[in-house]
Design a protein around this motif. Structure first.
Motif, mmCIF file in Angstrom:
data_model
loop_
_atom_site.group_PDB
_atom_site.id
_atom_site.type_symbol
_atom_site.label_atom_id
_atom_site.label_comp_id
_atom_site.label_asym_id
_atom_site.label_seq_id
_atom_site.Cartn_x
_atom_site.Cartn_y
_atom_site.Cartn_z
ATOM 1 N N VAL A 162 -0.315 12.290 2.122
ATOM 2 C CA VAL A 162 -0.258 10.882 1.776
ATOM 3 C C VAL A 162 -0.798 10.068 2.945
ATOM 4 C CG1 VAL A 162 1.205 8.945 1.109
ATOM 5 C CG2 VAL A 162 1.763 11.271 0.345
ATOM 6 N N GLN A 163 -1.692 9.171 2.629
ATOM 7 C CA GLN A 163 -2.241 8.307 3.681
ATOM 8 C C GLN A 163 -2.256 6.859 3.211
ATOM 9 O OE1 GLN A 163 -6.124 9.899 4.867
ATOM 10 N NE2 GLN A 163 -5.214 10.418 6.824
ATOM 11 N N LEU A 164 -1.782 5.990 4.097
ATOM 12 C CA LEU A 164 -1.852 4.551 3.896
ATOM 13 C C LEU A 164 -2.707 3.981 5.004
ATOM 14 C CD1 LEU A 164 0.182 4.208 1.578
ATOM 15 C CD2 LEU A 164 1.521 2.728 3.050
ATOM 16 N N GLN A 165 -3.551 3.050 4.668
ATOM 17 C CA GLN A 165 -4.410 2.461 5.685
ATOM 18 C C GLN A 165 -4.512 0.965 5.483
ATOM 19 O OE1 GLN A 165 -6.154 4.007 8.437
ATOM 20 N NE2 GLN A 165 -6.226 1.824 8.916
ATOM 21 N N ALA A 166 -4.145 0.225 6.519
ATOM 22 C CA ALA A 166 -4.291 -1.228 6.491
ATOM 23 C C ALA A 166 -5.607 -1.610 7.157
ATOM 24 C CB ALA A 166 -3.128 -1.890 7.205
ATOM 25 N N SER A 167 -6.258 -2.628 6.621
ATOM 26 C CA SER A 167 -7.511 -3.091 7.200
ATOM 27 C C SER A 167 -7.667 -4.581 6.946
ATOM 28 C CB SER A 167 -8.700 -2.327 6.594
ATOM 29 O OG SER A 167 -8.780 -2.546 5.201
ATOM 30 N N GLY A 168 -8.651 -5.163 7.613
ATOM 31 C CA GLY A 168 -8.952 -6.571 7.381
ATOM 32 C C GLY A 168 -8.501 -7.511 8.473
ATOM 33 N N GLY A 169 -7.852 -6.984 9.501
ATOM 34 C CA GLY A 169 -7.408 -7.844 10.582
ATOM 35 C C GLY A 169 -8.576 -8.333 11.426
ATOM 36 N N GLY A 170 -8.254 -9.221 12.359
ATOM 37 C CA GLY A 170 -9.286 -9.744 13.241
ATOM 38 C C GLY A 170 -8.789 -10.944 14.002
ATOM 39 N N LEU A 171 -9.723 -11.619 14.643
ATOM 40 C CA LEU A 171 -9.432 -12.832 15.397
ATOM 41 C C LEU A 171 -9.816 -14.037 14.551
ATOM 42 C CD1 LEU A 171 -8.750 -14.377 18.030
ATOM 43 C CD2 LEU A 171 -11.132 -13.983 18.730
ATOM 44 N N VAL A 172 -8.905 -14.967 14.419
ATOM 45 C CA VAL A 172 -9.168 -16.146 13.604
ATOM 46 C C VAL A 172 -8.547 -17.364 14.284
ATOM 47 C CG1 VAL A 172 -7.110 -15.794 12.183
ATOM 48 C CG2 VAL A 172 -9.045 -17.074 11.248
ATOM 49 N N GLN A 173 -9.165 -18.513 14.078
ATOM 50 C CA GLN A 173 -8.625 -19.734 14.661
ATOM 51 C C GLN A 173 -7.441 -20.235 13.846
ATOM 52 O OE1 GLN A 173 -11.882 -22.534 14.949
ATOM 53 N NE2 GLN A 173 -12.546 -21.701 16.917
ATOM 54 N N PRO A 174 -6.557 -20.990 14.473
ATOM 55 C CA PRO A 174 -5.456 -21.595 13.714
ATOM 56 C C PRO A 174 -5.985 -22.395 12.520
ATOM 57 C CG PRO A 174 -5.072 -21.871 16.063
ATOM 58 C CD PRO A 174 -6.457 -21.298 15.918
ATOM 59 N N GLY A 175 -5.315 -22.223 11.386
ATOM 60 C CA GLY A 175 -5.764 -22.860 10.159
ATOM 61 C C GLY A 175 -6.696 -22.009 9.336
ATOM 62 N N GLY A 176 -7.155 -20.911 9.897
ATOM 63 C CA GLY A 176 -8.084 -20.035 9.207
ATOM 64 C C GLY A 176 -7.394 -19.082 8.249
ATOM 65 N N SER A 177 -8.188 -18.202 7.652
ATOM 66 C CA SER A 177 -7.696 -17.255 6.647
ATOM 67 C C SER A 177 -8.182 -15.841 6.923
ATOM 68 C CB SER A 177 -8.177 -17.667 5.252
ATOM 69 O OG SER A 177 -7.700 -18.945 4.890
ATOM 70 N N LEU A 178 -7.397 -14.906 6.476
ATOM 71 C CA LEU A 178 -7.776 -13.495 6.484
ATOM 72 C C LEU A 178 -7.203 -12.849 5.234
ATOM 73 C CD1 LEU A 178 -7.065 -12.265 10.152
ATOM 74 C CD2 LEU A 178 -9.309 -12.422 9.060
ATOM 75 N N ARG A 179 -7.862 -11.796 4.769
ATOM 76 C CA ARG A 179 -7.289 -11.011 3.685
ATOM 77 C C ARG A 179 -7.150 -9.567 4.155
ATOM 78 N NH1 ARG A 179 -9.320 -9.524 -2.436
ATOM 79 N NH2 ARG A 179 -10.736 -8.148 -1.302
ATOM 80 N N LEU A 180 -5.921 -9.105 4.178
ATOM 81 C CA LEU A 180 -5.642 -7.731 4.542
ATOM 82 C C LEU A 180 -5.620 -6.860 3.299
ATOM 83 C CD1 LEU A 180 -2.739 -8.197 7.138
ATOM 84 C CD2 LEU A 180 -5.209 -8.316 7.491
ATOM 85 N N SER A 181 -6.025 -5.607 3.476
ATOM 86 C CA SER A 181 -5.981 -4.638 2.393
ATOM 87 C C SER A 181 -5.177 -3.431 2.831
ATOM 88 C CB SER A 181 -7.396 -4.180 2.017
ATOM 89 O OG SER A 181 -8.167 -5.258 1.544
ATOM 90 N N CYS A 182 -4.451 -2.862 1.902
ATOM 91 C CA CYS A 182 -3.695 -1.636 2.146
ATOM 92 C C CYS A 182 -4.097 -0.651 1.065
ATOM 93 C CB CYS A 182 -2.201 -1.922 2.097
ATOM 94 S SG CYS A 182 -1.174 -0.442 2.196
ATOM 95 N N SER A 183 -4.708 0.440 1.461
ATOM 96 C CA SER A 183 -5.134 1.432 0.491
ATOM 97 C C SER A 183 -4.338 2.710 0.657
ATOM 98 C CB SER A 183 -6.633 1.716 0.643
ATOM 99 O OG SER A 183 -6.903 2.219 1.934
ATOM 100 N N VAL A 184 -4.138 3.429 -0.416
ATOM 101 C CA VAL A 184 -3.353 4.657 -0.402
ATOM 102 C C VAL A 184 -4.167 5.797 -0.987
ATOM 103 C CG1 VAL A 184 -2.333 4.316 -2.683
ATOM 104 C CG2 VAL A 184 -1.088 5.621 -0.955
ATOM 105 N N SER A 185 -3.923 6.987 -0.469
ATOM 106 C CA SER A 185 -4.510 8.195 -1.040
ATOM 107 C C SER A 185 -3.462 9.289 -1.014
ATOM 108 C CB SER A 185 -5.756 8.627 -0.253
ATOM 109 O OG SER A 185 -5.427 8.893 1.093
ATOM 110 N N GLY A 186 -3.518 10.160 -1.992
ATOM 111 C CA GLY A 186 -2.580 11.272 -2.059
ATOM 112 C C GLY A 186 -1.208 10.904 -2.578
ATOM 113 N N PHE A 187 -1.084 9.719 -3.169
ATOM 114 C CA PHE A 187 0.227 9.254 -3.636
ATOM 115 C C PHE A 187 -0.002 8.278 -4.774
ATOM 116 C CE2 PHE A 187 4.661 8.404 -3.272
ATOM 117 C CZ PHE A 187 4.860 7.046 -3.365
ATOM 118 N N THR A 188 0.709 8.475 -5.851
ATOM 119 C CA THR A 188 0.613 7.547 -6.990
ATOM 120 C C THR A 188 1.701 6.504 -6.843
ATOM 121 O OG1 THR A 188 -0.240 9.301 -8.403
ATOM 122 C CG2 THR A 188 0.641 7.331 -9.487
ATOM 123 N N TRP A 189 1.286 5.307 -6.481
ATOM 124 C CA TRP A 189 2.290 4.301 -6.144
ATOM 125 C C TRP A 189 2.479 3.228 -7.215
ATOM 126 C CZ3 TRP A 189 0.032 1.236 -1.364
ATOM 127 C CH2 TRP A 189 -1.119 0.555 -1.757
#
Length: 126
Positions: free
Chosen positions: A1-28
């Motif tokens: 089973v593997q979980l992986q978070a991605s999408g982080g980074g450096l952003v200015q206050p007031g900005g936006s980011l979208r994080l993703s969490c993907s899974v493999s080897g597990f039916t969630w």
């Protein structure tokens, strides 16, 4: 089973980011998924949680109205849309799930998660 978070980074206050969490080897499809963040001063806290069907979402008070959690089970991915980011949102964000995990309106947002992925760094700074 593997979980992986991605999408982080450096952003200015007031900005936006979208994080993703993907899974493999597990039916969630039936299991809750939580987003957590780790900060040096506060330790790890639950930020948001979504039920298996995606019908219910939960947020810690400090992110309500700014963050939105969603999931696409067909793509084995859970998202965390983060808007109006503040410096205090800085931290390492991780996702977690598990057969015993559940979301809660009281106390900790996400509980009983025993499958964790590596986090992604989010830095909010000018």
């Amino acid at each position: 089973v593997q979980l992986q978070a991605s999408g982080g980074g450096l952003v200015q206050p007031g900005g936006s980011l979208r994080l993703s969490c993907s899974v493999s080897g597990f039916t969630w499809d039936y299991y809750a998924v939580g987003w957590f963040r780790q900060t040096p001063g506060k330790g790890r806290e639950g930020v948001s949680c979504i039920t298996g069907s995606g019908a219910n979402a939960y947020y810690t008070a400090s992110v309500k109205g700014r963050f939105t959690i969603s999931r696409d089970n067909a793509k084995n991915t859970v998202y965390l849309q983060m808007n109006s980011l503040k410096p205090e949102d800085t931290g390492v964000y991780s996702c977690a799930t598990g057969t015993t995990g559940f979301c809660s309106s009281y106390g900790s947002i996400a509980n009983g998660m025993d499958v964790w992925g590596k986090g992604t760094q989010v830095t909010v700074s000018s």
